[in-house]
Design an enzyme around this catalytic site. Structure first.
Site, PDB file in Angstrom:
ATOM      1  N   LYS A 184       0.868  -1.182   0.000  1.00  0.00           N
ATOM      2  CA  LYS A 184       0.000   0.000   0.000  1.00  0.00           C
ATOM      3  C   LYS A 184       0.903   1.230   0.000  1.00  0.00           C
ATOM      4  O   LYS A 184       1.500   1.580   1.004  1.00  0.00           O
ATOM      5  CB  LYS A 184      -0.900   0.058   1.241  1.00  0.00           C
ATOM      6  CG  LYS A 184      -1.967   1.134   1.073  1.00  0.00           C
ATOM      7  CD  LYS A 184      -2.390   1.807   2.357  1.00  0.00           C
ATOM      8  CE  LYS A 184      -1.468   2.876   2.827  1.00  0.00           C
ATOM      9  NZ  LYS A 184      -1.317   4.032   1.923  1.00  0.00           N
ATOM     10  N   GLU A 259      10.205   1.042  10.390  1.00  0.00           N
ATOM     11  CA  GLU A 259      11.184   2.098  10.097  1.00  0.00           C
ATOM     12  C   GLU A 259      10.471   3.413  10.348  1.00  0.00           C
ATOM     13  O   GLU A 259       9.716   3.893   9.499  1.00  0.00           O
ATOM     14  CB  GLU A 259      11.636   2.017   8.628  1.00  0.00           C
ATOM     15  CG  GLU A 259      12.360   0.742   8.257  1.00  0.00           C
ATOM     16  CD  GLU A 259      13.773   0.678   8.796  1.00  0.00           C
ATOM     17  OE1 GLU A 259      14.215   1.615   9.499  1.00  0.00           O
ATOM     18  OE2 GLU A 259      14.438  -0.330   8.526  1.00  0.00           O
ATOM     19  N   CYS A 293      13.964  10.659   6.740  1.00  0.00           N
ATOM     20  CA  CYS A 293      13.989  10.357   8.179  1.00  0.00           C
ATOM     21  C   CYS A 293      15.424  10.364   8.705  1.00  0.00           C
ATOM     22  O   CYS A 293      15.640  10.327   9.904  1.00  0.00           O
ATOM     23  CB  CYS A 293      13.283   9.043   8.466  1.00  0.00           C
ATOM     24  SG  CYS A 293      13.744   7.753   7.333  1.00  0.00           S
ATOM     25  N   GLU A 390      10.739  16.027  14.727  1.00  0.00           N
ATOM     26  CA  GLU A 390      11.314  15.810  13.404  1.00  0.00           C
ATOM     27  C   GLU A 390      10.744  16.900  12.484  1.00  0.00           C
ATOM     28  O   GLU A 390       9.529  16.976  12.270  1.00  0.00           O
ATOM     29  CB  GLU A 390      10.900  14.420  12.907  1.00  0.00           C
ATOM     30  CG  GLU A 390      11.592  14.003  11.642  1.00  0.00           C
ATOM     31  CD  GLU A 390      11.210  12.584  11.217  1.00  0.00           C
ATOM     32  OE1 GLU A 390      10.091  12.139  11.514  1.00  0.00           O
ATOM     33  OE2 GLU A 390      12.048  11.924  10.574  1.00  0.00           O
TER      34      GLU A 390
END
Ligand code: ADP
Length: 489
Positions: A184, A259, A293, A390
């Site tokens: 997906k 992850e 990331c 982040e």
């Protein structure tokens, strides 16, 4: 406004899901508009898949698994190799498509296609090396043998920041191991995923081995995580969604690879080579407009070189060019969508209010709805939002430290633990600090560290599992112990 990207091979632009070796008709389904974040133009309309389509994809993957697991490693390696070659041949079209739906500069899209393909090539090779072991027996008449077997149907849920490579990094090892997959992709970037399926079909994967379902994340996610036929979920995305999916996987005890988000410190000691550190900083911070990331999120710079580093970073950043990623000379494209702009704007404004000094950028650029300029903030302290979160945008946040102990403490002052960077020419220091950092990966005098040959993954709230490298197939295989007895008869 419709603006379909012109490709040499227009059949790579697919607009329906791919289930059981067929392109879905899906006439009655809702349509998802895919937009170019640089221009706002719609580049394609994809007919979405729903829960029932997802179930069919899982069942097809389950059926296909029965055959695929029995193919020889050489057969699997051969089809993967073909997929790799077709990807390389189609690289320019895939890059153009990626820039159109994701926004990154064309040279970066080209790089990502090569990077994604490198995982397919690597796991085509590794497929042949997924051997087991033989151990001593517990008695004179027994021996212990370990074989490795594919876990079964794998679900992969992937993000928009690397629309090709994050899929390749999961799907290639899974298929190499003998698993079958339902992917997906992110709703902002389904076209790159569907183009990969088109090439996989041409490469000769049997129907059902590789399925792609595009649609509502909650609806499809609930099917993928709830199905007892799916034996593993591999997810790359935010920590919040990762936690949710982990919960959803608990009732069926699925194996998971997570992850998740990072908050990478980029530590610069006063004995660093500053030319190197600045070059590494630019790459690590601004690649993909800060939307990776492993992007440097917090620059931790030693007192005595803090001002100089800041000045040099601002000067070097000033050379970068923001614009439509498809245009010549542009080094950074837009952010993915207007929500991303709102998030970055919020973090920057709140940090300035809390006392950070903005020495460059700091307000959305007027090139379009999704452009945020290269931004440098100094005097950032650990309580500020850009330090704690982040950022996922082209914002360099600079914090000062006195000594090694303080650098390590600041670097580890976060839940995240994906990637860290340390710059120093003192080999003892760089080694000591790297070992003390609570991260899954450390760049030692290096700002770009990902490769198909090295293990990618985090610790703490950045998740678990390793992708790429010779460990990359482990997450898709179970170890089975065979106790061979009767040797005395
Ligand atoms: P980002 O913040 O980078 O967009 P997300 O974690 O929201 O990260 O998205 C990563 C992937 O997870 C995307 O494919 C997205 O569609 C998917 N996703 C988001 N929410 C859910 C959910 N509730 N269930 C399943 N998938 C989800």
């Amino acid at each position: 406004m419709q603006q379909v990207p012109a490709l040499e091979d227009q059949r790579l632009l697919r607009t329906t899901s791919y289930v059981d070796g067929a392109w879905e008709a899906g006439e009655a389904r809702e349509v998802l508009a895919v937009n170019n974040p640089a221009t706002g133009a719609t580049i394609a309309e994809v007919r979405t898949a729903n829960a029932a389509d997802t179930r069919r994809a899982i069942e097809a993957a389950h059926r296909a698994f029965g055959e695929w697991r029995r193919t020889t490693v050489k057969e699997r390696a051969g089809i993967l190799r073909r997929w790799y070659e077709l990807t390389i041949e189609a690289a320019e079209d895939l890059a153009v498509l990626m820039t159109a739906e994701q926004g990154k500069a064309l040279f970066e899209s080209r790089g990502e296609i090569q990077y994604g393909a490198s995982f397919i090539e690597w796991f085509a090779e590794q497929a042949k090396r997924a051997d087991g072991d033989v151990f001593s027996g517990a008695t004179p008449h027994t021996r212990a043998v370990c074989i490795r077997q594919p876990v079964g149907v794998v679900a992969a849920i992937t993000p928009w920041n690397f629309p090709n490579a994050m899929i390749a990094r999961k799907v290639a090892p899974a298929l190499a191991a003998g698993c079958t997959v339902v992917v997906k992709p992110a709703e902002d970037t389904p076209l790159s995923a569907l183009a990969m399926a088109e090439l996989a079909e041409r490469a000769g994967f049997p129907a059902g081995c590789f399925n792609v379902v595009v649609g509502n994340p909650q609806e499809i996610g609930a099917e993928l995580t709830g199905s007892p036929l799916v034996r593993k979920l591999s997810f790359t995305g935010s920590t919040a969604v990762g936690k949710l999916l982990e919960e959803q996987c608990a009732p069926t005890l699925k194996r998971t690879t997570m992850e998740l988000g990072g908050n990478a410190p980029f530590i610069v000691f006063d004995d660093a080579d500053l030319d190197d550190a600045i070059a590494g900083a630019l790459l690590s911070k601004y690649r993909n407009s800060g939307q990776t990331c492993v992007c440097a999120n917090r620059f931790l710079v030693q007192d005595s070189i803090y001002d100089e580093f800041c000045e040099r970073l601002v000067a070097a950043t000033g050379e970068l060019v923001l614009g439509n990623g498809a245009d010549e000379g542009v080094t950074q494209g837009p952010l993915i969508n207007t929500e991303a702009i709102a998030k970055v704007t919020g973090l920057v404004n709140a940090s300035i209010e809390a006392g950070a000094e903005c020495v460059m950028g700091g307000k959305p650029a007027d090139l379009g709805e999704c452009f945020y300029p290269h931004t440098v903030l100094r005097d950032v302290t650990p309580d500020m939002p850009v330090f704690r979160n982040e950022i996922f945008g082209p914002v360099a946040a600079l914090t000062r430290f006195k000594d090694e102990a303080e650098a390590i403490a600041l670097a580890n002052d976060t839940d995240a633990g994906l990637c860290a960077y340390v710059y120093s020419r003192d080999i003892g220091r760089v080694w000591r600090v790297a070992e003390a950092l609570e991260y899954g990966m450390v760049g030692m005098n290096e700002g770009i560290i990902s490769s198909e040959m090295a293990p990618f993954g985090g610790v703490k709230a950045s998740g678990w599992g390793r992708e790429g490298s010779r460990y990359g197939m482990d997450d898709y295989m179970d170890i089975k112990y065979l106790c061979v007895g009767g040797l005395d008869r």
